[in-house]
Design a protein around this motif. Structure first.
Motif, PDB file in Angstrom:
ATOM      1  N   LYS A  33      57.332  53.035  80.534  1.00 25.28           N
ATOM      2  CA  LYS A  33      58.064  51.953  81.206  1.00 25.28           C
ATOM      3  C   LYS A  33      57.112  50.874  81.725  1.00 25.28           C
ATOM      4  N   LEU A  34      56.049  51.298  82.422  1.00 25.31           N
ATOM      5  CA  LEU A  34      55.097  50.338  82.985  1.00 25.31           C
ATOM      6  C   LEU A  34      54.368  49.571  81.878  1.00 25.31           C
ATOM      7  N   CYS A  35      53.963  50.273  80.823  1.00 24.64           N
ATOM      8  CA  CYS A  35      53.255  49.609  79.710  1.00 24.64           C
ATOM      9  C   CYS A  35      54.175  48.636  78.965  1.00 24.64           C
ATOM     10  N   GLN A  36      55.462  48.986  78.829  1.00 24.21           N
ATOM     11  CA  GLN A  36      56.421  48.061  78.203  1.00 24.21           C
ATOM     12  C   GLN A  36      56.480  46.765  79.006  1.00 24.21           C
ATOM     13  N   GLU A  37      56.620  46.901  80.323  1.00 26.66           N
ATOM     14  CA  GLU A  37      56.695  45.723  81.203  1.00 26.66           C
ATOM     15  C   GLU A  37      55.416  44.886  81.111  1.00 26.66           C
ATOM     16  N   LYS A  38      54.270  45.557  81.207  1.00 29.11           N
ATOM     17  CA  LYS A  38      52.984  44.846  81.213  1.00 29.11           C
ATOM     18  C   LYS A  38      52.717  44.155  79.881  1.00 29.11           C
ATOM     19  N   SER A  39      53.052  44.798  78.767  1.00 29.99           N
ATOM     20  CA  SER A  39      52.797  44.176  77.460  1.00 29.99           C
ATOM     21  C   SER A  39      53.706  42.962  77.250  1.00 29.99           C
ATOM     22  N   LYS A  40      54.969  43.059  77.647  1.00 33.89           N
ATOM     23  CA  LYS A  40      55.883  41.909  77.521  1.00 33.89           C
ATOM     24  C   LYS A  40      55.449  40.768  78.435  1.00 33.89           C
ATOM     25  N   PHE A  41      55.008  41.119  79.651  1.00 29.12           N
ATOM     26  CA  PHE A  41      54.534  40.104  80.587  1.00 29.12           C
ATOM     27  C   PHE A  41      53.315  39.374  80.016  1.00 29.12           C
ATOM     28  N   LEU A  42      52.356  40.137  79.469  1.00 28.56           N
ATOM     29  CA  LEU A  42      51.150  39.522  78.911  1.00 28.56           C
ATOM     30  C   LEU A  42      51.490  38.606  77.737  1.00 28.56           C
ATOM     31  N   LEU A  43      52.382  39.069  76.853  1.00 25.85           N
ATOM     32  CA  LEU A  43      52.785  38.226  75.715  1.00 25.85           C
ATOM     33  C   LEU A  43      53.397  36.919  76.218  1.00 25.85           C
ATOM     34  N   THR A  44      54.296  37.015  77.175  1.00 24.27           N
ATOM     35  CA  THR A  44      54.946  35.820  77.725  1.00 24.27           C
ATOM     36  C   THR A  44      53.918  34.909  78.394  1.00 24.27           C
ATOM     37  N   GLU A  45      53.007  35.508  79.171  1.00 25.51           N
ATOM     38  CA  GLU A  45      51.971  34.736  79.859  1.00 25.51           C
ATOM     39  C   GLU A  45      51.086  33.977  78.862  1.00 25.51           C
ATOM     40  N   MET A  46      50.874  34.558  77.685  1.00 23.07           N
ATOM     41  CA  MET A  46      50.037  33.939  76.655  1.00 23.07           C
ATOM     42  C   MET A  46      50.826  32.971  75.757  1.00 23.07           C
ATOM     43  N   GLY A  47      52.108  32.781  76.036  1.00 18.82           N
ATOM     44  CA  GLY A  47      52.915  31.854  75.246  1.00 18.82           C
ATOM     45  C   GLY A  47      53.360  32.433  73.916  1.00 18.82           C
ATOM     46  N   LEU A  48      53.450  33.765  73.853  1.00 19.37           N
ATOM     47  CA  LEU A  48      53.878  34.458  72.631  1.00 19.37           C
ATOM     48  C   LEU A  48      55.233  35.115  72.874  1.00 19.37           C
ATOM     49  N   PRO A  49      56.019  35.358  71.813  1.00 19.29           N
ATOM     50  CA  PRO A  49      57.330  35.983  72.010  1.00 19.29           C
ATOM     51  C   PRO A  49      57.197  37.403  72.562  1.00 19.29           C
ATOM     52  N   ASN A  50      58.074  37.751  73.502  1.00 15.78           N
ATOM     53  CA  ASN A  50      57.965  39.024  74.213  1.00 15.78           C
ATOM     54  C   ASN A  50      58.331  40.254  73.380  1.00 15.78           C
ATOM     55  N   GLY A  51      58.929  40.084  72.225  1.00 11.24           N
ATOM     56  CA  GLY A  51      59.320  41.212  71.385  1.00 11.24           C
ATOM     57  C   GLY A  51      58.371  41.466  70.232  1.00 11.24           C
ATOM     58  N   LEU A  52      57.201  40.883  70.287  1.00 10.29           N
ATOM     59  CA  LEU A  52      56.229  40.974  69.191  1.00 10.29           C
ATOM     60  C   LEU A  52      55.682  42.385  69.002  1.00 10.29           C
ATOM     61  N   LEU A  53      55.631  43.165  70.066  1.00 10.57           N
ATOM     62  CA  LEU A  53      55.087  44.522  69.993  1.00 10.57           C
ATOM     63  C   LEU A  53      56.136  45.537  70.453  1.00 10.57           C
ATOM     64  N   PRO A  54      57.126  45.825  69.608  1.00 12.08           N
ATOM     65  CA  PRO A  54      58.193  46.753  70.008  1.00 12.08           C
ATOM     66  C   PRO A  54      57.767  48.213  69.847  1.00 12.08           C
ATOM     67  N   LEU A  55      56.776  48.622  70.624  1.00 17.06           N
ATOM     68  CA  LEU A  55      56.260  49.982  70.529  1.00 17.06           C
ATOM     69  C   LEU A  55      57.159  50.939  71.306  1.00 17.06           C
ATOM     70  N   GLN A  56      57.045  52.230  70.989  1.00 13.59           N
ATOM     71  CA  GLN A  56      57.863  53.243  71.650  1.00 13.59           C
ATOM     72  C   GLN A  56      56.967  54.339  72.201  1.00 13.59           C
ATOM     73  N   ASP A  57      57.374  54.928  73.303  1.00 17.36           N
ATOM     74  CA  ASP A  57      56.622  56.024  73.928  1.00 17.36           C
ATOM     75  C   ASP A  57      55.152  55.659  74.124  1.00 17.36           C
ATOM     76  N   ILE A  58      54.914  54.519  74.762  1.00 17.14           N
ATOM     77  CA  ILE A  58      53.541  54.076  75.015  1.00 17.14           C
ATOM     78  C   ILE A  58      52.927  54.990  76.072  1.00 17.14           C
ATOM     79  N   GLU A  59      51.766  55.541  75.767  1.00 19.40           N
ATOM     80  CA  GLU A  59      51.080  56.423  76.702  1.00 19.40           C
ATOM     81  C   GLU A  59      50.155  55.648  77.635  1.00 19.40           C
ATOM     82  N   GLU A  60      49.500  54.624  77.086  1.00 20.77           N
ATOM     83  CA  GLU A  60      48.598  53.817  77.916  1.00 20.77           C
ATOM     84  C   GLU A  60      48.431  52.428  77.319  1.00 20.77           C
ATOM     85  N   CYS A  61      48.052  51.493  78.179  1.00 19.54           N
ATOM     86  CA  CYS A  61      47.742  50.143  77.734  1.00 19.54           C
ATOM     87  C   CYS A  61      46.691  49.568  78.672  1.00 19.54           C
ATOM     88  N   GLY A  62      45.977  48.591  78.190  1.00 15.64           N
ATOM     89  CA  GLY A  62      44.953  47.979  79.017  1.00 15.64           C
ATOM     90  C   GLY A  62      44.639  46.572  78.572  1.00 15.64           C
TER      91      GLY A  62
END
Length: 155
Positions: free
Chosen positions: A19-48
């Motif tokens: 859940k947290l990684c989904q939020e953070k990845s969508k936020f980063l994509l949006t912050e960078m001016g990219l579409p938020n659905g570009l990385l529709p990953l499932q069961d993300i264990e970690e992100c950085g």
């Protein structure tokens, strides 16, 4: 072999849990001016994200394939996806492939046109590329929310 070391994690904004990684990845994509659905990953264990270099990684439990319905394209995401992000651009992308005819083709760069034309381009290591509407890669629920907020502002 993974590019993600403990030393790299120490320098990064590092998160665990789907859940947290989904939020953070969508936020980063949006912050960078990219579409938020570009990385529709499932069961993300970690992100950085290493802010100084723009290096990003996402690890999911198993590789997934996603069909972007608006353009009818299948995209495969490995268990580990890495890239360098900057405004309106993803470079040195690894772990992402798209299906063209019967062949899976590696993608290594994604960018949104500047000035904005509503187009996004995907490039391969060989220099081949395809361009699509940005809207094909936005998460529907959030697009509807933005439209609703826009409609309320206009009233």
């Amino acid at each position: 072999m993974s590019l993600i070391t403990e030393e790299l994690k120490a320098k990064a904004e590092y998160y665990q849990g789907d859940k947290l990684c989904q939020e953070k990845s969508k936020f980063l994509l949006t912050e960078m001016g990219l579409p938020n659905g570009l990385l529709p990953l499932q069961d993300i264990e970690e992100c950085g994200y290493v802010k100084e270099t723009g290096f990003v990684w996402l690890k999911q439990k198993k590789s997934t394939t996603h069909k972007f319905e608006k353009i009818g394209k299948l995209v495969s995401y490995a268990t580990e996806v890495t890239a360098y992000v900057e405004p309106k651009k993803i470079k040195k992308l690894s772990g992402v492939k798209t299906k063209e005819l019967l062949v899976w083709i590696t993608l290594n760069e994604i960018f949104v046109d500047d000035p904005p034309t509503g187009k996004i381009t995907f490039k391969t290591p060989t220099g081949l590329f395809r361009t699509f509407p940005v809207s094909a890669f936005e998460v529907e629920e959030e697009v509807k929310e933005k439209e609703a907020v826009g409609a309320v502002k206009e009233i």
